[in-house]
Motif scaffolding. Sequence first.
Motif, PDB file in Angstrom:
ATOM      1  N   ALA A   1       0.828  -1.202   0.000  1.00 52.01           N
ATOM      2  CA  ALA A   1       0.000   0.000   0.000  1.00 52.01           C
ATOM      3  C   ALA A   1       0.866   1.257   0.000  1.00 52.01           C
ATOM      4  CB  ALA A   1      -0.911  -0.004   1.217  1.00 52.01           C
ATOM      5  N   ARG A   2       0.313   2.346  -0.529  1.00 53.67           N
ATOM      6  CA  ARG A   2       0.988   3.644  -0.533  1.00 53.67           C
ATOM      7  C   ARG A   2       0.038   4.667   0.064  1.00 53.67           C
ATOM      8  NH1 ARG A   2       4.064   0.665  -1.150  1.00 53.67           N
ATOM      9  NH2 ARG A   2       5.445   0.136  -2.852  1.00 53.67           N
ATOM     10  N   ILE A   3       0.632   5.720   0.619  1.00 54.36           N
ATOM     11  CA  ILE A   3      -0.229   6.755   1.190  1.00 54.36           C
ATOM     12  C   ILE A   3      -0.155   8.004   0.336  1.00 54.36           C
ATOM     13  CG2 ILE A   3      -0.561   8.277   3.159  1.00 54.36           C
ATOM     14  CD1 ILE A   3       0.827   5.454   4.465  1.00 54.36           C
ATOM     15  N   ASP A   4      -1.306   8.523  -0.001  1.00 50.87           N
ATOM     16  CA  ASP A   4      -1.355   9.689  -0.870  1.00 50.87           C
ATOM     17  C   ASP A   4      -2.226  10.750  -0.205  1.00 50.87           C
ATOM     18  OD1 ASP A   4      -0.916  11.295  -2.988  1.00 50.87           O
ATOM     19  OD2 ASP A   4      -2.137  10.174  -4.423  1.00 50.87           O
ATOM     20  N   PHE A   5      -1.946  11.985  -0.554  1.00 46.74           N
ATOM     21  CA  PHE A   5      -2.755  13.070  -0.015  1.00 46.74           C
ATOM     22  C   PHE A   5      -3.305  13.910  -1.157  1.00 46.74           C
ATOM     23  CE2 PHE A   5      -3.030  17.582   1.085  1.00 46.74           C
ATOM     24  CZ  PHE A   5      -3.985  17.517   2.079  1.00 46.74           C
TER      25      PHE A   5
ATOM     26  N   LEU B   1       3.456  15.797   2.968  1.00 41.81           N
ATOM     27  CA  LEU B   1       2.522  15.588   1.857  1.00 41.81           C
ATOM     28  C   LEU B   1       1.426  16.651   1.890  1.00 41.81           C
ATOM     29  CD1 LEU B   1       1.986  11.702   1.823  1.00 41.81           C
ATOM     30  CD2 LEU B   1       3.252  13.076   0.161  1.00 41.81           C
TER      31      LEU B   1
ATOM     32  N   LYS C   1      -3.619   3.716  -0.688  1.00 42.38           N
ATOM     33  CA  LYS C   1      -3.870   3.204  -2.032  1.00 42.38           C
ATOM     34  C   LYS C   1      -3.339   1.786  -2.171  1.00 42.38           C
ATOM     35  CE  LYS C   1      -2.757   5.991  -5.493  1.00 42.38           C
ATOM     36  NZ  LYS C   1      -2.063   7.100  -6.198  1.00 42.38           N
TER      37      LYS C   1
ATOM     38  N   PHE D   1      -6.459  11.977   3.083  1.00 43.08           N
ATOM     39  CA  PHE D   1      -5.359  11.025   2.983  1.00 43.08           C
ATOM     40  C   PHE D   1      -5.919   9.679   2.541  1.00 43.08           C
ATOM     41  CE2 PHE D   1      -3.306  14.119   5.704  1.00 43.08           C
ATOM     42  CZ  PHE D   1      -1.999  14.100   5.235  1.00 43.08           C
TER      43      PHE D   1
ATOM     44  N   TYR E   1       3.443  12.713   6.677  1.00 42.08           N
ATOM     45  CA  TYR E   1       2.060  13.151   6.433  1.00 42.08           C
ATOM     46  C   TYR E   1       2.000  14.674   6.356  1.00 42.08           C
ATOM     47  CZ  TYR E   1      -0.487   8.728   6.793  1.00 42.08           C
ATOM     48  OH  TYR E   1      -1.001   7.490   6.544  1.00 42.08           O
TER      49      TYR E   1
ATOM     50  N   MET F   1       5.652  11.185  -4.897  1.00 36.91           N
ATOM     51  CA  MET F   1       4.868  11.967  -3.928  1.00 36.91           C
ATOM     52  C   MET F   1       3.831  11.111  -3.197  1.00 36.91           C
ATOM     53  SD  MET F   1       6.195  14.742  -3.452  1.00 36.91           S
ATOM     54  CE  MET F   1       5.052  15.682  -2.437  1.00 36.91           C
ATOM     55  N   GLU F   2       4.144   9.842  -3.054  1.00 40.51           N
ATOM     56  CA  GLU F   2       3.308   8.971  -2.236  1.00 40.51           C
ATOM     57  C   GLU F   2       4.201   8.340  -1.185  1.00 40.51           C
ATOM     58  OE1 GLU F   2       0.238   7.523  -5.738  1.00 40.51           O
ATOM     59  OE2 GLU F   2       1.424   6.045  -4.672  1.00 40.51           O
ATOM     60  N   LEU F   3       3.631   8.219  -0.008  1.00 42.96           N
ATOM     61  CA  LEU F   3       4.403   7.636   1.072  1.00 42.96           C
ATOM     62  C   LEU F   3       4.392   6.117   0.913  1.00 42.96           C
ATOM     63  CD1 LEU F   3       3.862   8.773   4.721  1.00 42.96           C
ATOM     64  CD2 LEU F   3       4.315   6.420   4.194  1.00 42.96           C
ATOM     65  N   ASP F   4       5.573   5.528   0.955  1.00 51.58           N
ATOM     66  CA  ASP F   4       5.666   4.076   0.850  1.00 51.58           C
ATOM     67  C   ASP F   4       5.943   3.509   2.243  1.00 51.58           C
ATOM     68  OD1 ASP F   4       6.275   1.455   0.508  1.00 51.58           O
ATOM     69  OD2 ASP F   4       7.680   1.763  -1.154  1.00 51.58           O
ATOM     70  N   PRO F   5       4.911   3.051   2.906  1.00 53.90           N
ATOM     71  CA  PRO F   5       5.108   2.659   4.310  1.00 53.90           C
ATOM     72  C   PRO F   5       5.929   1.391   4.469  1.00 53.90           C
ATOM     73  CG  PRO F   5       2.859   2.216   3.633  1.00 53.90           C
ATOM     74  CD  PRO F   5       3.536   2.857   2.462  1.00 53.90           C
TER      75      PRO F   5
ATOM     76  N   ARG G   1       1.074  19.935  -0.985  1.00 54.23           N
ATOM     77  CA  ARG G   1      -0.137  20.053  -1.810  1.00 54.23           C
ATOM     78  C   ARG G   1      -0.961  21.294  -1.480  1.00 54.23           C
ATOM     79  NH1 ARG G   1       1.402  17.214  -5.812  1.00 54.23           N
ATOM     80  NH2 ARG G   1       1.427  14.953  -5.529  1.00 54.23           N
TER      81      ARG G   1
END
Lengths: 645, 248
Positions: free
Chosen positions: A43-47, B220, A121, A118, B217, B78-82, B224
């Motif tokens: 999964a990836r986190i997007d805002f 990001l 994804k 948030f 967080y 620009m996406e967090l890869d946890p 934006r």
Amino acid sequence: MTMHNGDRSDPGSQPAMVLSFFKRTLPFSGLEARSLETLASQARIDFLPAGTRFLTQGESEVEALHLVQKGGVRLYTRDETGRETLVDFRGEGGAVGGMALVQGGRARLSAETVEDTFFIKVPKAAFLAVVEKHPQVGRFYARAFAEEYTALAFEELKERSGTLPEPGALYLMGSRVGEIMHGPSVDIPMGASIQKAAQLMEENRVGSLLVVDPSGEHLGIVTDKDLRKTIAVGMAPEAPVEIIMSSPLSTVDERAVCFDALMAMMRQELHHLPVTRAGKVVGMITAHDIVVMQGKSPMALFREITAQRDVEGLYDLSHRTPQVIRALVQEGAKAGHITRMITVINDCLLGQVVKLLLKQLGPPPVEFCWLLMGSEGRREQTFKTDQDNAIILRDVEDPLIARAAGVYYEAFTERVIAHLVKAGFPPCPGGIMASNPKWRLSLAKWKQTFERWILKPDPEEVMHAAIFFDFRAGPGQAAFAEELKSYIMPLIQRQEVFQRHLAANCLQNKPPLSFFRGFIVEKDGQHKNQLDLKSRGIAPIADFARVIALRLGITETSTLGRLEAISDDGIVSRDLIAEVHEAYEFLMQLRLVHQLAQWERGEDPHNHVAPDSLTDLEKRTLKEAFQVIGRIQSFLKDLYKLNIA
Amino acid sequence: MVRNPLSITERIRGAVAGLISGPPAAPLLAKNHAYFQQLDQSKPLEEYEFAVVDTELTGLDARNDEIVSIGGVRIRDMELDPSDTFEAIVRPLGDMPKTATLVHRITPQQVKDRPGLEDVLPQFVEWLGTSFMVGHHVGLDMRFLNRACRKVLGAELKNPGVDTMRLAQVYEAELWESYYDRYTLNISYNLTDLTERYGLPAFGSHDALQDAFQTAYLFLFLVRKLKQGGIHTLHDLYLAGRSWRWYL
């Protein structure tokens, strides 16, 4: 994308945050740890700030499942003229793009963030891999109302009510009649004397005997109560026992749950029921057995009500209903059962009030039939329900008798209503009560009234009168109610205009699906930030069941019963009926549990819940229930061509 | 989506540049130094990698205090890869002061058997790669890391830093300008307070990795939201905070 970990203090905990998100989000929460970890690692986190459109209906290829971690998304369609129609909102834990991913193709709907949002994804490939391994995940997105999860939500509700303090659980739902019956039954041949019957009972220490004919068939039952009567009226002990037996026999199958046996006993005012196996009597069950099995029983309450000799004594008894309900909820009884139970108790109470009053006032000049309407008529009462009732009087030619009846019933109905108010049933704010001369009519007048509503419907009046169409007979001559029903049914079936008006009722309240965490809550007033389960959820479904049932000439009045009868006809798809059924039960259950909690806290039970007080699963299920309401509304719109927004 | 943080040509150019600019101080940092010698700021943000980093320290004195833990998480596209994280607890040379333990809850016992910075740092540098370093008040983290790098690897990191605290200050100033509101002077730029102020998902604080997530967080969000979403390239980001300095 390798994971470096100098010296991880807690291996496997990463990515803990995403993992815990999946653990509490349907449908992933049901997956085993391994799949969850794989999912979390991909999964990836997007805002996306508020107002970002990230999917365009029919254009966007959906590359990932967007799960809302925090924020909100609105889903909408746009037609050729560019007009946007709102379809749904997704709040925390909600998913966007699931259906397109499962079924292939481009985005079904356009999606735009309405708050700073948030997302977690899940890339397409990762999501499809999960779907392949766990088909239920795919079904969750493909299917409209996921029954599997409703069951889970019910469990949660049960657990919630389980935290209420209550010693001594009931086992009405869990145990079967066969488990607590006494067997075999004690039989007495036809022709034997009453004295012989008394001896047999004494020898066997039982309270009832079954009378058998020479072929061995059970004809009827004699109880100790019957013996008492013989002595009271001075009957000869040599008389044959069949004179005093009750026949035909009411029986209950050994596999029935005790709840059903209890319902049968309460309905028919019996204390002994023969138990059958494959149609043959194998034992007996008594009200006492059930009372012994459980401490605070509906039966005990029921008996106390029927034993009450003065009306005032009934007031306190009715306040014990919640305790009975609590025990049932705790046991996991579904709302349908519970409301039926409440209805039986309330009917019993009303019956007793009427009986005692008739004794006080003397016999009436003409016969009557008490009418129960609205939720009482549908057998769907919860805690304190407003009174909705009316009365039918026999048609009389003689003006003298008619006048006498008028005077008598004015006094009679006013007293009944007043007693009911004192017993905790608030008066109907709309004045729909038998004490109102408008609703105290002769059978012929009732027919005229209904006919007018049906033939010349005025929207206002139909709204008002809708609950009249849920009427059923209370104490008195049930035949009057039957006749009225068989008179109006064909009228309604012919009058599509009237049906349209009824259908329009159902469209009054839009399902409260909105951006704020998925729900529109009431914006102001006493119930700010709460959701009205009754007007927004329960009523539209009842309206839907009513109009379709009346269209089909179904005389059943309970919503679930109507739905069942409707599904046999085929006018509404079985799938939709099944969904409506689930949605209705869930809404009723949720309302019951909340009212119970309010009652426990000493508050007045009402129909409003705060979405914040619900668990994720409950919220989710509630949302789906509201979506089902959206579907029945469009079904009615199509059926009756109601192009009102 | 474009996933191409480093094109082939850039990599070659980087390598060549590394050769030309003389022998790097430490082999491990060669790539690092080479890459940042010719940084193209005009590309979309999606083409850069960011490593959001947080360190827990024995104290705030860059000369005498030490790093006790490092946490980091990657932002790519620009996406967090946890799943791309770094986490390590380090055994400091000196004592662990009680005051520090009370802040980050790492006890002397816990660090007793941990590797020293000389073992952890190379792993961290490798993980960091050519990502921009993002941190809340990142200057402090960088001072500590660079001191350690000098000592252990013989040179400093060249990764530019982006300070989320500065970004937040710029964002607040923007809000003030666009709403003609009274400028709130008493905003706390503490990470936890900003998280609450902007309504971000909240993590437990004072664990290096959790704080790194929290900062990610925030990053990001701010990128934006700044300039009403008008930040597209690295250069835009630089211009947005003209008043700040890149920690180059």
